[in-house]
Scaffold this motif. Structure first.
Motif, mmCIF file in Angstrom:
data_model
loop_
_atom_site.group_PDB
_atom_site.id
_atom_site.type_symbol
_atom_site.label_atom_id
_atom_site.label_comp_id
_atom_site.label_asym_id
_atom_site.label_seq_id
_atom_site.Cartn_x
_atom_site.Cartn_y
_atom_site.Cartn_z
ATOM 1 N N ALA A 196 -11.985 52.008 41.473
ATOM 2 C CA ALA A 196 -11.246 52.972 40.666
ATOM 3 C C ALA A 196 -12.110 54.184 40.332
ATOM 4 C CB ALA A 196 -10.752 52.319 39.379
ATOM 5 N N MET A 197 -11.465 55.327 40.223
ATOM 6 C CA MET A 197 -12.089 56.533 39.681
ATOM 7 C C MET A 197 -11.191 57.023 38.556
ATOM 8 S SD MET A 197 -13.340 58.606 43.076
ATOM 9 C CE MET A 197 -14.658 59.504 42.229
ATOM 10 N N GLY A 198 -11.768 57.756 37.630
ATOM 11 C CA GLY A 198 -10.916 58.204 36.553
ATOM 12 C C GLY A 198 -11.584 59.170 35.601
ATOM 13 N N TRP A 199 -10.830 59.491 34.562
ATOM 14 C CA TRP A 199 -11.283 60.418 33.532
ATOM 15 C C TRP A 199 -11.094 59.797 32.159
ATOM 16 C CZ3 TRP A 199 -13.698 64.892 34.773
ATOM 17 C CH2 TRP A 199 -13.587 65.332 36.090
ATOM 18 N N PHE A 200 -12.094 59.976 31.326
ATOM 19 C CA PHE A 200 -12.056 59.592 29.934
ATOM 20 C C PHE A 200 -12.393 60.825 29.116
ATOM 21 C CE2 PHE A 200 -11.999 54.867 30.104
ATOM 22 C CZ PHE A 200 -12.086 54.714 31.484
ATOM 23 N N ARG A 201 -12.082 60.787 27.837
ATOM 24 C CA ARG A 201 -12.432 61.926 26.981
ATOM 25 C C ARG A 201 -12.856 61.439 25.609
ATOM 26 N NH1 ARG A 201 -6.389 64.656 26.077
ATOM 27 N NH2 ARG A 201 -5.567 63.047 24.663
ATOM 28 N N GLN A 202 -13.655 62.285 24.968
ATOM 29 C CA GLN A 202 -14.125 61.967 23.634
ATOM 30 C C GLN A 202 -14.090 63.226 22.782
ATOM 31 O OE1 GLN A 202 -17.978 60.044 23.451
ATOM 32 N NE2 GLN A 202 -17.518 59.193 21.456
ATOM 33 N N ALA A 203 -13.273 63.171 21.745
ATOM 34 C CA ALA A 203 -13.179 64.272 20.788
ATOM 35 C C ALA A 203 -14.171 64.033 19.654
ATOM 36 C CB ALA A 203 -11.762 64.367 20.247
ATOM 37 N N PRO A 204 -14.572 65.083 18.941
ATOM 38 C CA PRO A 204 -15.528 64.922 17.841
ATOM 39 C C PRO A 204 -15.039 63.904 16.818
ATOM 40 C CG PRO A 204 -15.227 67.229 18.351
ATOM 41 C CD PRO A 204 -14.211 66.486 19.160
ATOM 42 N N GLY A 205 -15.902 62.961 16.495
ATOM 43 C CA GLY A 205 -15.576 61.958 15.492
ATOM 44 C C GLY A 205 -14.669 60.838 15.971
ATOM 45 N N LYS A 206 -14.363 60.836 17.264
ATOM 46 C CA LYS A 206 -13.463 59.806 17.800
ATOM 47 C C LYS A 206 -14.155 59.030 18.916
ATOM 48 C CE LYS A 206 -9.091 62.104 16.750
ATOM 49 N NZ LYS A 206 -7.760 62.510 17.283
ATOM 50 N N GLU A 207 -13.599 57.880 19.225
ATOM 51 C CA GLU A 207 -14.133 57.069 20.307
ATOM 52 C C GLU A 207 -13.668 57.621 21.661
ATOM 53 O OE1 GLU A 207 -14.462 52.739 18.044
ATOM 54 O OE2 GLU A 207 -13.162 52.997 19.790
ATOM 55 N N ARG A 208 -14.434 57.281 22.689
ATOM 56 C CA ARG A 208 -14.049 57.677 24.034
ATOM 57 C C ARG A 208 -12.766 56.943 24.410
ATOM 58 N NH1 ARG A 208 -18.594 57.961 28.693
ATOM 59 N NH2 ARG A 208 -19.527 59.128 26.960
ATOM 60 N N GLU A 209 -11.833 57.656 25.024
ATOM 61 C CA GLU A 209 -10.562 57.059 25.386
ATOM 62 C C GLU A 209 -10.211 57.361 26.840
ATOM 63 O OE1 GLU A 209 -7.389 58.698 23.044
ATOM 64 O OE2 GLU A 209 -7.641 60.723 23.825
ATOM 65 N N LEU A 210 -9.431 56.457 27.423
ATOM 66 C CA LEU A 210 -8.981 56.637 28.789
ATOM 67 C C LEU A 210 -7.949 57.753 28.851
ATOM 68 C CD1 LEU A 210 -8.042 53.933 31.346
ATOM 69 C CD2 LEU A 210 -6.364 55.688 30.787
ATOM 70 N N VAL A 211 -8.089 58.611 29.869
ATOM 71 C CA VAL A 211 -7.084 59.636 30.136
ATOM 72 C C VAL A 211 -6.232 59.212 31.335
ATOM 73 C CG1 VAL A 211 -6.677 62.039 30.750
ATOM 74 C CG2 VAL A 211 -8.561 61.448 29.205
ATOM 75 N N ALA A 212 -6.914 58.937 32.449
ATOM 76 C CA ALA A 212 -6.195 58.527 33.659
ATOM 77 C C ALA A 212 -7.179 57.902 34.629
ATOM 78 C CB ALA A 212 -5.499 59.705 34.321
ATOM 79 N N THR A 213 -6.689 56.908 35.373
ATOM 80 C CA THR A 213 -7.490 56.305 36.431
ATOM 81 C C THR A 213 -6.648 56.193 37.696
ATOM 82 O OG1 THR A 213 -6.883 54.058 35.783
ATOM 83 C CG2 THR A 213 -8.903 54.960 34.827
ATOM 84 N N ILE A 214 -7.330 56.055 38.820
ATOM 85 C CA ILE A 214 -6.637 55.939 40.102
ATOM 86 C C ILE A 214 -7.447 55.015 41.009
ATOM 87 C CG2 ILE A 214 -7.735 58.041 40.998
ATOM 88 C CD1 ILE A 214 -5.076 58.582 42.521
ATOM 89 N N THR A 215 -6.745 54.113 41.690
ATOM 90 C CA THR A 215 -7.411 53.181 42.591
ATOM 91 C C THR A 215 -7.600 53.819 43.964
ATOM 92 O OG1 THR A 215 -5.368 52.235 43.436
ATOM 93 C CG2 THR A 215 -6.249 51.295 41.394
#
Length: 121
Positions: free
Chosen positions: A33-52
């Motif tokens: 899998a490859m994908g993108w995660f994001r982290q906003a200030p003061g927040k935990e890293r979260e999944l945006v999208a993944t693709i196999t």
């Protein structure tokens, strides 16, 4: 050694679009899998999208219908097309890839350095 290099972040107006790209290079036997995660200030890293590798994708509800993930297996790249951006999309976006290196049998997670996306007027 494996590297993930991201590009395409920046400042955009609400409602605008950005395209993020990530290229994996190095001693790569295969990429799951490859994908993108994001982290906003003061927040935990979260999944945006993944693709196999087969093209199956998983997209977070918060961006569904606005973001599209795609992948070029021959080039080991993954792209995130972000449309109708909102202020709450502001974050550092990280590329992720689950890679099997040559000479190994285990899958390891690799991360890019992160690219800033700021949605503001």
């Amino acid at each position: 050694q494996v590297q993930l290099v991201e590009s395409g972040g920046g400042l955009v107006l609400p409602g605008g679009s950005l395209r993020l790209s990530c290229a994996a290079s190095g001693s790569i036997f295969s990429i799951n899998a490859m994908g993108w995660f994001r982290q906003a200030p003061g927040k935990e890293r979260e999944l945006v999208a993944t693709i196999t590798s087969g093209g199956g994708s998983n997209v977070a509800d918060s961006v569904k219908g606005r973001f599209t993930i795609s992948r070029d297996n021959a080039k080991n790249t993954v792209t995130l097309q972000m449309n109708s951006l909102k202020r709450e999309d502001t974050a550092v976006y990280y590329c992720n890839a689950r890679i099997i290196r040559y000479g190994r049998y285990d899958v390891s997670d690799y991360w890019g350095q992160g690219t800033q996306v700021t949605v503001s007027s």
